[in-house]
Write a protein that holds these residues in place. Structure first.
Motif, PDB file in Angstrom:
ATOM      1  N   PRO A 129      90.661  36.733 -55.715  1.00 48.73           N
ATOM      2  CA  PRO A 129      91.340  38.015 -55.534  1.00 48.73           C
ATOM      3  C   PRO A 129      91.110  38.945 -56.727  1.00 48.73           C
ATOM      4  CG  PRO A 129      92.790  36.210 -54.925  1.00 48.73           C
ATOM      5  CD  PRO A 129      91.589  35.588 -55.570  1.00 48.73           C
ATOM      6  N   GLU A 130      90.717  40.168 -56.418  1.00 48.66           N
ATOM      7  CA  GLU A 130      90.530  41.233 -57.406  1.00 48.66           C
ATOM      8  C   GLU A 130      89.435  40.940 -58.433  1.00 48.66           C
ATOM      9  OE1 GLU A 130      94.127  43.088 -58.908  1.00 48.66           O
ATOM     10  OE2 GLU A 130      95.292  42.198 -57.255  1.00 48.66           O
ATOM     11  N   VAL A 131      88.611  39.921 -58.153  1.00 43.31           N
ATOM     12  CA  VAL A 131      87.439  39.652 -58.988  1.00 43.31           C
ATOM     13  C   VAL A 131      86.182  39.930 -58.160  1.00 43.31           C
ATOM     14  CG1 VAL A 131      86.159  37.926 -60.316  1.00 43.31           C
ATOM     15  CG2 VAL A 131      88.668  37.945 -60.369  1.00 43.31           C
ATOM     16  N   THR A 132      86.006  39.193 -57.091  1.00 40.21           N
ATOM     17  CA  THR A 132      84.996  39.525 -56.083  1.00 40.21           C
ATOM     18  C   THR A 132      85.387  38.899 -54.752  1.00 40.21           C
ATOM     19  OG1 THR A 132      82.646  39.524 -55.483  1.00 40.21           O
ATOM     20  CG2 THR A 132      83.468  37.568 -56.600  1.00 40.21           C
ATOM     21  N   SER A 160      78.882  40.820 -57.699  1.00 37.23           N
ATOM     22  CA  SER A 160      79.614  39.841 -56.887  1.00 37.23           C
ATOM     23  C   SER A 160      78.977  38.469 -57.104  1.00 37.23           C
ATOM     24  CB  SER A 160      79.574  40.249 -55.415  1.00 37.23           C
ATOM     25  OG  SER A 160      78.232  40.389 -54.989  1.00 37.23           O
ATOM     26  N   THR A 161      79.385  37.498 -56.322  1.00 35.84           N
ATOM     27  CA  THR A 161      78.786  36.157 -56.417  1.00 35.84           C
ATOM     28  C   THR A 161      77.399  36.169 -55.783  1.00 35.84           C
ATOM     29  OG1 THR A 161      80.932  35.051 -56.392  1.00 35.84           O
ATOM     30  CG2 THR A 161      79.022  33.750 -55.720  1.00 35.84           C
ATOM     31  N   ILE A 162      76.414  35.667 -56.514  1.00 30.32           N
ATOM     32  CA  ILE A 162      75.047  35.606 -56.011  1.00 30.32           C
ATOM     33  C   ILE A 162      74.583  34.159 -56.036  1.00 30.32           C
ATOM     34  CG2 ILE A 162      72.702  36.502 -56.211  1.00 30.32           C
ATOM     35  CD1 ILE A 162      73.777  38.685 -58.042  1.00 30.32           C
ATOM     36  N   SER A 184      75.718  40.873 -68.521  1.00 30.32           N
ATOM     37  CA  SER A 184      75.591  40.515 -69.922  1.00 30.32           C
ATOM     38  C   SER A 184      74.800  39.230 -70.091  1.00 30.32           C
ATOM     39  CB  SER A 184      76.987  40.338 -70.535  1.00 30.32           C
ATOM     40  OG  SER A 184      76.925  39.639 -71.756  1.00 30.32           O
ATOM     41  N   ASP A 185      74.144  39.086 -71.237  1.00 36.09           N
ATOM     42  CA  ASP A 185      73.451  37.841 -71.538  1.00 36.09           C
ATOM     43  C   ASP A 185      74.430  36.677 -71.642  1.00 36.09           C
ATOM     44  OD1 ASP A 185      70.757  37.342 -71.580  1.00 36.09           O
ATOM     45  OD2 ASP A 185      70.414  38.085 -73.603  1.00 36.09           O
ATOM     46  N   GLN A 186      75.713  36.987 -71.831  1.00 37.22           N
ATOM     47  CA  GLN A 186      76.740  35.949 -71.921  1.00 37.22           C
ATOM     48  C   GLN A 186      77.376  35.647 -70.560  1.00 37.22           C
ATOM     49  OE1 GLN A 186      77.005  34.213 -74.768  1.00 37.22           O
ATOM     50  NE2 GLN A 186      75.280  35.557 -75.273  1.00 37.22           N
ATOM     51  N   SER A 187      76.880  36.243 -69.509  1.00 37.07           N
ATOM     52  CA  SER A 187      77.413  35.974 -68.167  1.00 37.07           C
ATOM     53  C   SER A 187      77.223  34.497 -67.827  1.00 37.07           C
ATOM     54  CB  SER A 187      76.689  36.823 -67.123  1.00 37.07           C
ATOM     55  OG  SER A 187      76.881  38.193 -67.370  1.00 37.07           O
ATOM     56  N   ALA A 228      75.199  32.950 -59.971  1.00 38.03           N
ATOM     57  CA  ALA A 228      75.718  33.907 -60.958  1.00 38.03           C
ATOM     58  C   ALA A 228      76.956  34.522 -60.337  1.00 38.03           C
ATOM     59  CB  ALA A 228      74.671  34.974 -61.268  1.00 38.03           C
ATOM     60  N   SER A 229      78.070  34.457 -61.033  1.00 41.81           N
ATOM     61  CA  SER A 229      79.310  34.947 -60.434  1.00 41.81           C
ATOM     62  C   SER A 229      80.358  35.251 -61.491  1.00 41.81           C
ATOM     63  CB  SER A 229      79.874  33.913 -59.451  1.00 41.81           C
ATOM     64  OG  SER A 229      81.131  34.349 -58.952  1.00 41.81           O
ATOM     65  N   PRO A 230      81.114  36.338 -61.290  1.00 44.84           N
ATOM     66  CA  PRO A 230      82.236  36.617 -62.200  1.00 44.84           C
ATOM     67  C   PRO A 230      83.394  35.644 -62.006  1.00 44.84           C
ATOM     68  CG  PRO A 230      82.194  38.217 -60.401  1.00 44.84           C
ATOM     69  CD  PRO A 230      80.936  37.404 -60.284  1.00 44.84           C
ATOM     70  N   THR A 231      83.304  34.766 -61.001  1.00 46.54           N
ATOM     71  CA  THR A 231      84.372  33.784 -60.767  1.00 46.54           C
ATOM     72  C   THR A 231      84.170  32.488 -61.549  1.00 46.54           C
ATOM     73  OG1 THR A 231      83.281  32.648 -58.906  1.00 46.54           O
ATOM     74  CG2 THR A 231      84.561  34.639 -58.385  1.00 46.54           C
ATOM     75  N   LEU A 232      82.986  32.267 -62.090  1.00 44.14           N
ATOM     76  CA  LEU A 232      82.689  30.994 -62.728  1.00 44.14           C
ATOM     77  C   LEU A 232      83.596  30.741 -63.930  1.00 44.14           C
ATOM     78  CD1 LEU A 232      78.770  30.958 -62.574  1.00 44.14           C
ATOM     79  CD2 LEU A 232      80.368  29.635 -61.168  1.00 44.14           C
TER      80      LEU A 232
END
Length: 264
Positions: A129-132, A160-162, A184-187, A228-232
């Motif tokens: 929720p509210e992330v992707t 988003s999540t890829i 970011s390289d730190q993703s 690759a995902s902002p949820t990780l």
């Protein structure tokens, strides 16, 4: 009267992740053609003793189709056992068209794809929720070109999540394209090789900057899912937006909102 060719998703690797329908079809099959380069032969363990079982890893598309047609003329149930889900990078339509032309009945049984198995192995969530709330299944352009508008940089711009299939040898390109898209390289990046395969699964975590080196250290050069995902890593976050579905103040057709949540 010819038999039916069933395109059955074998799942990501563990035979226990076959669907019940897929397993039941295998149990009554007269002939099974499995993709041995990607599907474990263990997935055929439920086949009858007299079932003809063949490996397609060295066959061309024409040879695969001819095998299926020939066996459908002699057997009621013929199975093409494919990795993951037949409709995802499975050349499904390329095989179905000549079967249609030969008047061979066709049916498709879905399967668990490696993106799901990889995230499950790592105890990660594809959405939050509210992330992707969006998941993209794709591959990186190599010898096979990508359609216009589907470059990795364009897709990654959604942040988003890829889930990237068939691309483990292209980690340099992935880093370049994601950086262009503003990552970011730190993703955080997750790589899972042979997700769910008993005693063969490898899980590697890293960042966009170092994931290639980490994979090389582990000898991962094939059969790997890249995410690759902002949820990780959300499992370890100190703050997390909660789903509205289970919020006591949220009404849906099975529950009315309450002003105070009852204590258990």
């Amino acid at each position: 009267m010819t038999g039916t060719v069933f395109f059955v998703g074998a799942g990501p690797g563990d035979p226990q992740l076959l669907t019940l329908k897929g397993r039941d079809l295998i149990a009554r099959a007269g002939a099974i053609l499995f993709a041995g380069s990607l599907v474990s032969e263990a997935a055929t363990q439920w086949a009858p003793a007299d079932c003809e079982i063949a490996d397609s890893k060295d066959m061309t598309l024409q040879q695969i189709v001819e095998w299926l047609i020939t066996r459908a003329q002699k057997n009621e149930t013929v199975i093409r056992l494919q990795t993951g889900d037949p409709g995802l990078y499975g050349a499904l339509i390329e095989m179905v068209q000549p079967l249609d032309a030969a008047n061979i009945p066709v049916s498709v049984v879905p399967g668990v794809t490696s993106a799901m198995a990889s995230m499950a192995a790592a105890c990660e969530s594809l959405t939050l929720p509210e992330v992707t709330q969006t998941v993209i299944f794709t591959r990186v352009e190599g010898r096979t070109p990508m359609p216009e508008g589907e470059s990795l940089a364009e897709l990654a711009a959604h942040h988003s999540t890829i889930c990237m299939y068939l691309s483990i040898t292209l980690l340099k390109t992935i880093r370049k394209e994601l950086l262009i898209a503003g990552w970011s390289d730190q993703s955080p990046i997750l790589v899972v090789q042979k997700a769910s395969w008993p005693n063969e699964e490898k899980i590697v975590r890293g960042t966009l900057a170092d994931i290639r080196e980490r994979c090389l250290e582990e000898g991962i050069t094939a059969q790997a899912m890249i995410v690759a995902s902002p949820t990780l890593g959300a499992r370890h976050w100190s703050e997390l937006k909660k789903s509205k579905l289970y919020d006591a103040s949220f009404t849906h057709r099975f529950r009315k909102a309450s002003t105070e949540e009852k204590q258990p």
